[in-house]
Scaffold this active site. Structure first.
Site, PDB file in Angstrom:
ATOM      1  N   ARG A   1       0.836  -1.296   0.075  1.00 61.37           N
ATOM      2  CA  ARG A   1       0.085  -0.123  -0.024  1.00 61.37           C
ATOM      3  C   ARG A   1       0.888   1.347   0.122  1.00 61.37           C
ATOM      4  O   ARG A   1       2.074   0.861   0.275  1.00 61.37           O
ATOM      5  CB  ARG A   1      -1.207   0.116   1.332  1.00 61.37           C
TER       6      ARG A   1
ATOM      7  N   GLU B   1       0.313   9.871   8.940  1.00 57.08           N
ATOM      8  CA  GLU B   1       1.377   8.861   9.394  1.00 57.08           C
ATOM      9  C   GLU B   1       1.616   8.704  10.548  1.00 57.08           C
ATOM     10  O   GLU B   1       1.514   9.747  11.493  1.00 57.08           O
ATOM     11  CB  GLU B   1       2.631   9.563   8.661  1.00 57.08           C
ATOM     12  N   HIS B   2       1.705   7.423  11.468  1.00 58.26           N
ATOM     13  CA  HIS B   2       2.065   7.275  12.641  1.00 58.26           C
ATOM     14  C   HIS B   2       0.742   7.722  13.618  1.00 58.26           C
ATOM     15  O   HIS B   2       0.993   8.238  14.616  1.00 58.26           O
ATOM     16  CB  HIS B   2       3.270   7.850  13.146  1.00 58.26           C
TER      17      HIS B   2
ATOM     18  N   SER C   1       5.250  -1.525   2.848  1.00 61.05           N
ATOM     19  CA  SER C   1       4.368  -2.756   3.631  1.00 61.05           C
ATOM     20  C   SER C   1       4.409  -4.038   3.013  1.00 61.05           C
ATOM     21  O   SER C   1       3.583  -4.649   3.078  1.00 61.05           O
ATOM     22  CB  SER C   1       2.887  -2.083   3.774  1.00 61.05           C
ATOM     23  N   SER C   2       5.570  -4.138   2.556  1.00 57.65           N
ATOM     24  CA  SER C   2       5.932  -5.688   2.350  1.00 57.65           C
ATOM     25  C   SER C   2       5.513  -6.825   3.333  1.00 57.65           C
ATOM     26  O   SER C   2       4.919  -7.634   3.158  1.00 57.65           O
ATOM     27  CB  SER C   2       7.434  -5.968   1.742  1.00 57.65           C
TER      28      SER C   2
ATOM     29  N   ASP D   1      -1.771  -0.902   7.670  1.00 52.05           N
ATOM     30  CA  ASP D   1      -1.327  -1.762   6.507  1.00 52.05           C
ATOM     31  C   ASP D   1      -2.044  -2.996   6.377  1.00 52.05           C
ATOM     32  O   ASP D   1      -2.299  -3.338   5.184  1.00 52.05           O
ATOM     33  CB  ASP D   1       0.189  -2.127   6.887  1.00 52.05           C
TER      34      ASP D   1
ATOM     35  N   SER E   1      14.460   0.738   5.403  1.00 55.85           N
ATOM     36  CA  SER E   1      13.728   1.237   6.549  1.00 55.85           C
ATOM     37  C   SER E   1      13.247  -0.120   7.210  1.00 55.85           C
ATOM     38  O   SER E   1      12.200  -0.758   7.082  1.00 55.85           O
ATOM     39  CB  SER E   1      12.519   1.998   6.235  1.00 55.85           C
TER      40      SER E   1
ATOM     41  N   LYS F   1      11.888  -2.109   9.806  1.00 57.61           N
ATOM     42  CA  LYS F   1      10.834  -1.663  10.817  1.00 57.61           C
ATOM     43  C   LYS F   1      11.099  -2.558  11.989  1.00 57.61           C
ATOM     44  O   LYS F   1      11.302  -2.031  13.196  1.00 57.61           O
ATOM     45  CB  LYS F   1       9.695  -1.546  10.465  1.00 57.61           C
TER      46      LYS F   1
END
Length: 487
Positions: A56, A62-63, A165-166, A210, A252, A254
């Site tokens: 996505r 955000e956040h 958002s893999s 996500d 990134s 996460k």
């Protein structure tokens, strides 16, 4: 332009690829054929079914999902596919990937096994998705099927650690595959909710956006996603507008950096909610029960008033652990004793907790989401939408401190190339930026951004020129999770 997704809709089942991806699918059909062939070659027979779930791009918001606020993402065409076959004579889960750099792994079928968060192996997200199905059935007091052996092969094209958002695409595709393989059917909101919870087994305290968009996305529309309960409304992308996505090439990770980035922000927001509630007259004992800034907003009124309350009651400099202990009447270690992820944050923190800046970002960003959705109704002004995206990036950079120099450079390249607005998207600290451009300027903006940002990186060997198409592209809103049988 706003319409509710039917609350009881389930994950759709299709018999051909065109129904999922639209008419232009020759390369997608080839991908599915290759995956099916790889499965047959590895396991000696065809998969029972395939499940896919997309990445996505978050247009704005955000956040703030983990603070209970609405966000505005759209699903993209890049997705993860899981081919699966039940192996009733086995007590093993065999998980492999079409890309050999992602090594295969074998697990027992026990849904109560812990996810090995110390390894950061890609299959952790497969295990999250697997566990999620059983977690949900137990929590909902439904019949839990016997765990049986399963063989899975994964094929993903969402760039890893890019902010698209893999990880959630993989978690969601696995959950949907396991659900369908067990001949179970859940509603989209149910799947969106339990995949959010189960991805937390990976060690990241994700907020739900996500997974919600990966499950509930639809072709042609972005979604205003609300939480508690999860629901999604269509937001029509303005005519004459397009969204471009660029990857700043700083990765990134996460889950790897969670203790001093993502999860630190979750901790800071919880602390801000407790301290702000106390400043507003809530007793210390009751305030310790607050966990999100959206709960505190209910004491105040509007988002704008909440932002003013933060400025009035929280000091701008970072709070120390000692200062917070005195205010809360207990140590932070006691407060967060139930959360291993939060305790890791406390252990690594040396800079204090910036409650004021984080809270101002959350309240102002939550307001921008609704302004953006409202602007998309009737006769939207692209310039106004662009201003909201620019303000969002400024807040992410200065108040939430989740940008990085490469992202800032890429956002500036988009703006200089003629984008109406641009901002980081995803958790930040690397990954992608999204830009709003006029449809007739897409080619020109892409060429200028290539020249300003990517050409030097191709010349220095950071990026191969043949990979540019995966790092800089236009995207339309795409469909969400699906099950494919007989393709």
């Amino acid at each position: 332009h706003l319409s509710r997704t039917p609350i009881m809709s389930t994950i759709p089942v299709f018999g051909n690829v065109k129904d999922v991806y639209g008419p232009e699918t020759s390369d997608v059909e080839e991908r599915y054929a290759k995956l099916a062939a790889a499965f047959t070659q590895t396991h000696g027979e065809k998969p029972d079914l395939l499940a896919r779930s997309p990445g996505r791009v978050n247009l704005i918001g955000e956040h703030i999902d983990y603070e209970g606020y609405s966000v505005l993402p759209m699903a993209i065409a890049l997705d993860t596919i899981v081919a699966i076959k039940v192996d009733r004579g086995s007590d093993k889960l065999l998980v492999s990937n079409t890309d050999p750099k992602y090594t295969a792994k074998e697990f027992t079928v026990d849904p109560d096994q812990a996810v090995d968060t110390s390894s950061h192996h890609w299959t952790n997200y497969v295990m999250c998705g697997y566990k999620g199905v059983f977690d949900f059935l137990k929590e909902a007091n439904r019949d839990v099927p016997s765990a049986v052996g399963m063989r899975m092969i994964v094929d993903g094209v969402v760039p890893q650690a890019s902010g698209l958002s893999s990880s959630s695409a993989l978690t969601c595709a696995t959950s949907v595959a396991v659900m369908a393989a067990h001949e179970l059917s859940f509603t989209k909101p149910e799947v969106a909710d339990f995949t959010c919870k189960c991805e937390r087994h990976s060690g990241t305290q994700s907020g739900g956006m996500d997974q919600a968009i990966s499950i509930m996305g639809e072709r042609g529309v972005a979604k205003l996603v609300d939480f508690n309960p999860v629901r999604a409304s269509d937001v029509k992308v303005p005519e004459g507008a397009a969204f471009l996505i660029g990857n700043c090439l700083a990765v990134s990770q996460k889950a790897v950096t969670a203790h001093d980035r993502y999860n630190l922000r979750v901790v800071e927001c919880r602390l801000a909610s407790i301290v702000l509630a106390m400043k507003l007259g809530v007793s210390q004992a009751e305030a310790l029960g607050y966990s999100t800034l959206s709960e505190v907003q209910k004491l105040i009124g509007s988002l704008e008033e909440s932002e003013k309350a933060v400025t009035k009651h929280l000091h701008a400099e970072a709070y120390t652990a000692a200062e917070l202990k005195e205010m809360l009447g207990q140590s932070l270690e006691t407060l967060f004793a139930g959360s291993e992820a939060s305790l890791l944050v406390l252990k690594h923190n040396t800079t204090g907790y910036k409650l004021h800046d984080r809270a101002v970002h959350v309240y102002s960003e939550a307001a921008r989401v609704h302004k953006f959705a409202d602007e998309c109704k009737d006769t939207p002004s692209l310039n106004r939408l662009g201003e909201l995206m620019d303000a969002s990036h400024k807040s992410c950079k200065e108040l939430y401190e989740c940008s990085c120099k490469e992202l800032d450079e890429l956002v500036e390249a988009f703006k200089s190339a003629g984008a109406v607005g641009a901002r980081l998207t995803g958790a930040g600290w690397g990954g992608c930026a999204v830009a709003l451009v006029k449809q007739d300027a897409v080619k020109d903006v892409l060429a200028r951004v290539k020249e300003a940002f990517f050409d030097s990186r191709i010349e220095s060997g950071v990026l191969r020129s043949e990979d540019l198409g995966q790092m800089l592209f236009a995207s339309l809103p795409s469909s969400g999770a699906a099950i494919l049988k007989g393709v």
